[in-house]
Design a protein around this motif. Structure first.
Motif, PDB file in Angstrom:
ATOM      1  N   ILE B 121      16.376  43.025  12.819  1.00  0.00           N
ATOM      2  CA  ILE B 121      15.778  41.811  13.395  1.00  0.00           C
ATOM      3  C   ILE B 121      16.329  40.570  12.682  1.00  0.00           C
ATOM      4  N   PRO B 144      10.141  33.740  14.838  1.00  0.00           N
ATOM      5  CA  PRO B 144      10.527  34.939  15.595  1.00  0.00           C
ATOM      6  C   PRO B 144      10.583  36.191  14.727  1.00  0.00           C
ATOM      7  N   TYR B 145      10.978  36.040  13.475  1.00  0.00           N
ATOM      8  CA  TYR B 145      11.050  37.217  12.590  1.00  0.00           C
ATOM      9  C   TYR B 145       9.663  37.801  12.360  1.00  0.00           C
ATOM     10  N   THR B 147       6.995  37.422  14.018  1.00  0.00           N
ATOM     11  CA  THR B 147       6.368  37.892  15.252  1.00  0.00           C
ATOM     12  C   THR B 147       7.000  39.183  15.737  1.00  0.00           C
ATOM     13  N   ARG B 148       8.322  39.283  15.634  1.00  0.00           N
ATOM     14  CA  ARG B 148       8.975  40.511  16.112  1.00  0.00           C
ATOM     15  C   ARG B 148       8.659  41.704  15.211  1.00  0.00           C
ATOM     16  N   THR B 151       5.321  42.704  16.673  1.00  0.00           N
ATOM     17  CA  THR B 151       5.429  43.339  17.996  1.00  0.00           C
ATOM     18  C   THR B 151       6.024  44.746  17.849  1.00  0.00           C
ATOM     19  N   THR B 152       6.971  44.899  16.938  1.00  0.00           N
ATOM     20  CA  THR B 152       7.549  46.222  16.683  1.00  0.00           C
ATOM     21  C   THR B 152       6.489  47.175  16.142  1.00  0.00           C
ATOM     22  N   ASP B 158       9.097  43.227  23.287  1.00  0.00           N
ATOM     23  CA  ASP B 158       9.799  42.192  22.512  1.00  0.00           C
ATOM     24  C   ASP B 158       9.679  40.799  23.135  1.00  0.00           C
ATOM     25  N   TRP B 161       7.043  37.861  22.244  1.00  0.00           N
ATOM     26  CA  TRP B 161       6.894  37.269  20.918  1.00  0.00           C
ATOM     27  C   TRP B 161       6.608  35.775  20.948  1.00  0.00           C
TER      28      TRP B 161
END
Lengths: 64, 403
Positions: B121, B144-145, B147-148, B151-152, B158, B161
């Motif tokens: 990521i 984004p980091y 959040t991803r 989510t992962t 994906d 996010w």
């Protein structure tokens, strides 16, 4: 099994007491106490406690 | 209250923690810490020194105090009621039950397994801006980091996010000193987060349940309402999404800000990625997003000669405590120094549930960033959340040497 707690690492968060209430407790002076060689049925609790310790201060040695 | 305690109490410095301009990093706080172990505030006392914070964080005569945060701010509503119900606000048997339920989903073993995912990521995000020699660090990386990763972890699509990051960010305003002023926005975001959690749970329930956190919660709830009620299920899912995104984004933004001021440390980290974990700990010591944690007395007691009445709020100023010269004679930022533990994840019964993940994902991110972004510097004006409460940059434009 034998439970070892590195008291230099231990910060007395008490997460082990939540995870394994039948093994760990605080005494009236707020010191951590634990059953050093718990019976086999408590293995899951012991492992959960070792896993969850924020300081990773708990290790479980195999054998009696 | 004894006479002596009264004198001690009245002589203590006063800090207006309600003021939007109040900062735990201010000289005012440093001076107060030198004068006294605590300060008076508009509600309760602020604990300023390391040794006292260390003791009081896990003192059984205190409970977690953040449950009262909405009330102390005169706020009611959707966020306020969720906040006062969820895991962090629970005590005793209910807290232990919920914590035991959540623990396996945040175990250190799981985090080790996820390291390659964290690296992937981070790499993908950096690829998008590395050629430009500049980026807005919060919007293009930290958010984004963080959040991803969540989510992962929760098995969410994906492409969700951005929406979730926005909601988490707006809900997060509740943890700053502008809570009351922002309450309409905060509650609107909270409603949307609950709607999202509800549809997620419905969707997941319709499929075969797996071993992910959401599936485990749903299974427990189905089997036994006593083990996890419907309301607790929703509350926990909202907490998992919100808690993971908001704090990690802020903490990564703060990390970059600290390193901008310490280029030699960044260079060192770039050369020695194994210092990633130490970098996280040192950043969280000097610049935690959670600048203080709160406790509340559940009984009358005396501490250091001061009478603490039942119901008193104690603000434990982690950031002030972790630069206390009594424990940190040389408190300057140094990722190679061996330090006492910081309080950035709180401590005691309520120690942050997600800390293994936060530590793992931020270690990985900082090491990779330091390796790829050479000589980062501020590239314009950063914008900031209020300096106290849960803080961090809203935007942080940086430039760096193209690699």
């Amino acid at each position: 099994m034998k439970i070892c707690v590195d008291l230099k690492k231990c910060q007395l968060h008490g997460q082990c007491i939540i995870a394994a209430p039948e093994i760990f407790s605080f005494n009236d002076n707020g010191e951590l106490k634990w059953i050093e060689s718990p019976d086999e049925p408590l293995r899951k609790q012991a492992e959960d406690a070792a896993d969850v310790c924020p300081e990773q201060a708990i290790t479980i040695e195999q054998g009696s | 209250m004894t006479t002596q305690a009264n004198v001690l109490y009245d002589d203590a410095p006063y800090l207006n923690v309600r003021d939007e301009g109040f900062s735990i990093r201010s000289v005012e706080v440093t001076n107060a810490r030198e004068k006294s172990w605590f300060a008076r505030t508009p509600y309760g006392i602020a604990v300023l020194r390391y040794a006292d914070m260390q003791k009081l964080l896990r003192d059984p005569r205190l409970r977690q105090g953040a449950y009262a945060w909405p009330r102390l701010n005169g706020v009611t509503g959707l966020f306020a009621s969720w906040w006062s119900r969820m895991l962090l606000s629970q005590e005793g048997a209910d807290h232990a039950r919920l914590r035991r339920l959540a623990n396996p989903a945040f175990s250190p073993a799981l985090v080790t397994a996820l390291k390659p995912t964290f690296a992937k990521i981070a790499g993908e995000l950096i690829d998008k801006f590395s050629g430009a020699g500049e980026c807005e660090f919060v919007g293009e990386f930290a958010e984004p980091y963080a959040t991803r990763v969540i989510t992962t972890l929760l098995g969410l699509p994906d492409d969700e996010w951005q929406r979730l990051a926005q909601l988490a960010s707006e809900m997060g305003l509740a943890l700053g000193v502008t809570f009351k002023a922002d309450v309409v926005r905060i509650d609107a975001a909270t409603q949307k987060m609950f709607d999202y959690a509800r549809s997620l749970i419905e969707e997941r329930s319709a499929k075969e349940l797996g071993d992910d956190f959401i599936s485990i919660l749903i299974k427990t709830n189905r089997e036994n309402q006593e083990a996890l009620s419907d309301e607790e299920l929703y509350d926990m899912v909202v907490l998992a999404i919100f808690g993971g995104i908001d704090t990690t984004r802020n903490q990564l933004g703060l990390a970059m800000d600290v390193f901008l001021a310490h280029p030699e440390q960044w260079k060192l980290l770039g050369e020695k990625p194994e210092l990633g974990r130490a970098a996280v700990e040192e950043v969280m010591r000097v610049r935690p997003t959670v600048t203080w944690v709160t406790r509340e007395a559940v009984q009358d007691f005396e501490y250091n000669g001061v009478a603490i009445a039942k119901g008193t709020t104690l603000h434990l100023f982690g950031q002030a405590a972790c630069s206390d010269p009594r424990e940190f004679p040389d408190a300057s930022f140094d990722i190679t120094a061996v330090r006492k533990p910081h309080f950035g994840f709180g401590g005691g019964t309520h120690h942050c549930l997600g800390h293994f993940i936060a530590r793992g994902d931020m270690s990985e991110a900082l090491a990779i960033l330091a390796h790829r972004l050479k000589r980062p510097r501020l590239n314009g004006e950063a914008t900031w959340l209020p300096d106290s409460g849960n803080t961090g940059p809203n935007t942080l434009p940086i430039a760096f040497d193209r690699s």
